[in-house]
Design an enzyme around this catalytic site. Structure first.
Site, PDB file in Angstrom:
ATOM      1  N   PRO A   1       1.422  -1.621   0.161  1.00  0.00           N
ATOM      2  CA  PRO A   1       0.028   0.062  -0.346  1.00  0.00           C
ATOM      3  C   PRO A   1       1.113   1.190   0.168  1.00  0.00           C
ATOM      4  CG  PRO A   1      -1.203  -1.549   1.751  1.00  0.00           C
ATOM      5  CD  PRO A   1       0.235  -2.273   0.997  1.00  0.00           C
ATOM      6  N   CYS A   2       0.322   2.430  -0.296  1.00  0.00           N
ATOM      7  CA  CYS A   2       0.854   3.675  -1.099  1.00  0.00           C
ATOM      8  C   CYS A   2       0.913   4.508  -0.449  1.00  0.00           C
ATOM      9  CB  CYS A   2       1.434   3.694  -2.122  1.00  0.00           C
ATOM     10  SG  CYS A   2       0.279   3.678  -3.323  1.00  0.00           S
ATOM     11  N   GLN A   3      -0.145   4.843   0.432  1.00  0.00           N
ATOM     12  CA  GLN A   3      -0.522   5.658   1.121  1.00  0.00           C
ATOM     13  C   GLN A   3       0.072   7.355   1.785  1.00  0.00           C
ATOM     14  OE1 GLN A   3      -2.007   3.063   1.597  1.00  0.00           O
ATOM     15  NE2 GLN A   3      -4.058   2.581   1.825  1.00  0.00           N
TER      16      GLN A   3
END
Length: 363
Positions: A98-100
């Site tokens: 996940p790249c948030q």
């Protein structure tokens, strides 16, 4: 699974490896889909979110879905679950965490700090198994983040353990995806120094017109349409106000500037001088003859970007979003409207993944 035997130019038998894949942070399986299309056997996917399980298993027969938090899961447990071996030259590990935390659109870093070092947790599994190949895909911010040692530490780890690697920021519209999207991709190998990326190609055919529309099998539908078939041509309902806004927005690339002077329709945040160009793609229509905007987890909402249909007075349907992500029409998504939109928007475009897989196989 047996290896394949072919004849080389000297009429001698040559063994072609049977590659197999473990997909970390797999989501609904975009990477697995692309690698499977290239002939790679999918052993399993790992993801913390249970909602992806039915979709993943539906489309990857024989694979296993491991619903675990990677920060707490142990390599020994994965070894027992998938029966994989250490130092397997034909084993590929993919990590699309996940790249948030690294995304430029995220302004609340403390809320996404969980995702800041998932690469480090992925590294634990690489160290234990030492697979032949490693692929990492993420947002460009992973490379550009100031004062960030996560990537540098990971690269040092790869070199120390005998991996050669290449990484770059790629444009998905140069990798067979009709979508404007930039991604960070790293390919590493323990067994080959012939690491190369697929050749980037400019393709004028990668336009919205060539993927969706009635001429491509997408019937005209209203907003709020529910399609109970596997085609999933379902759309989000529009409020009466948003319905009027989209009806006024010009076809084929129109924007909210068309109703900026309408007291009732104009959005409060954009009233006043100099605000016309703030988030100007919000409520916009896609262009027929250009690539689509980046398909996000909220692509079904016209208020979240240039996600309105080029011609019809509605937002994109689930299947239209999946098609612009290059999922094959046979890929089945299971879940409600919001869940499936998240599955599609979070995914790595399968065609981009397929081309990366081919480059690994050719190495």
């Amino acid at each position: 699974m047996p290896v394949n035997q072919v004849k080389n130019t000297n009429n001698q038998e040559k063994t072609i490896p049977t590659f197999k894949l473990v997909d970390f942070f797999c989501g609904a399986g975009g990477m697995s889909c692309g690698f499977s299309q290239a002939g790679v056997k999918i052993l399993g996917g790992i993801d913390i979110e249970k909602q992806f399980e039915k979709t993943y298993l539906k489309n990857h027969k024989g694979a296993k879905f491991i619903n675990k938090d990677i920060t707490k899961y142990q390599p020994e447990d994965l070894q027992n679950k998938l029966k994989i071996k250490k130092f397997d030259n034909e084993l590929i590990f993919i990590g699309c965490s996940p790249c948030q935390y690294w995304s430029k659109i995220n302004t609340l870093k403390h809320k996404s700090s969980y995702s800041s070092n998932l690469i480090g947790d992925f590294q634990r599994f690489i160290k234990y198994f030492m697979p032949g190949y490693v692929v990492v895909e993420n947002v460009p911010g992973l490379l550009n983040a100031k004062n960030n040692h996560t990537l540098l530490g990971f690269l040092d780890f790869l070199v120390f353990n005998g991996y050669k690697y290449e990484y770059k920021i790629i444009r998905t519209d140069q990798y067979g995806v009709p979508q404007r999207r930039k991604r960070f991709v790293l390919i590493a190998s323990r067994i080959s120094d012939k690491i190369s990326f697929p050749e980037p190609l400019d393709d004028e055919n990668l336009t919205v017109r060539n993927y969706i529309g009635e001429h491509n099998g997408f019937s005209k539908i209203p907003d709020g349409h529910i399609d109970l078939t596997d085609f999933n041509h379902s759309t989000s309902h529009l409020s009466p106000l948003n319905k009027r806004r989209i009806e006024i927005t010009p076809k084929d690339g129109g924007t909210r500037k068309a109703w900026k002077d309408d007291e009732e329709l104009q959005i409060d945040a954009y009233r006043g001088k100099g605000k016309d160009d703030i988030f100007k793609t919000i409520y916009g229509r896609l262009y027929w003859d250009k690539p689509a905007s980046t398909i996000t987890t909220r692509f079904i909402a016209t208020s979240c970007g240039r996600f309105a249909h080029p011609e019809e007075d509605r937002g994109l349907s689930l299947r239209e979003g999946a098609t612009l992500q290059t999922f094959p029409v046979t890929y089945k998504f299971i879940g409600g409207l919001v869940s499936v939109a998240k599955q599609i928007g979070n995914a790595v475009p399968p065609e981009m993944a397929r081309r990366i897989a081919v480059s690994i196989i050719n190495s």
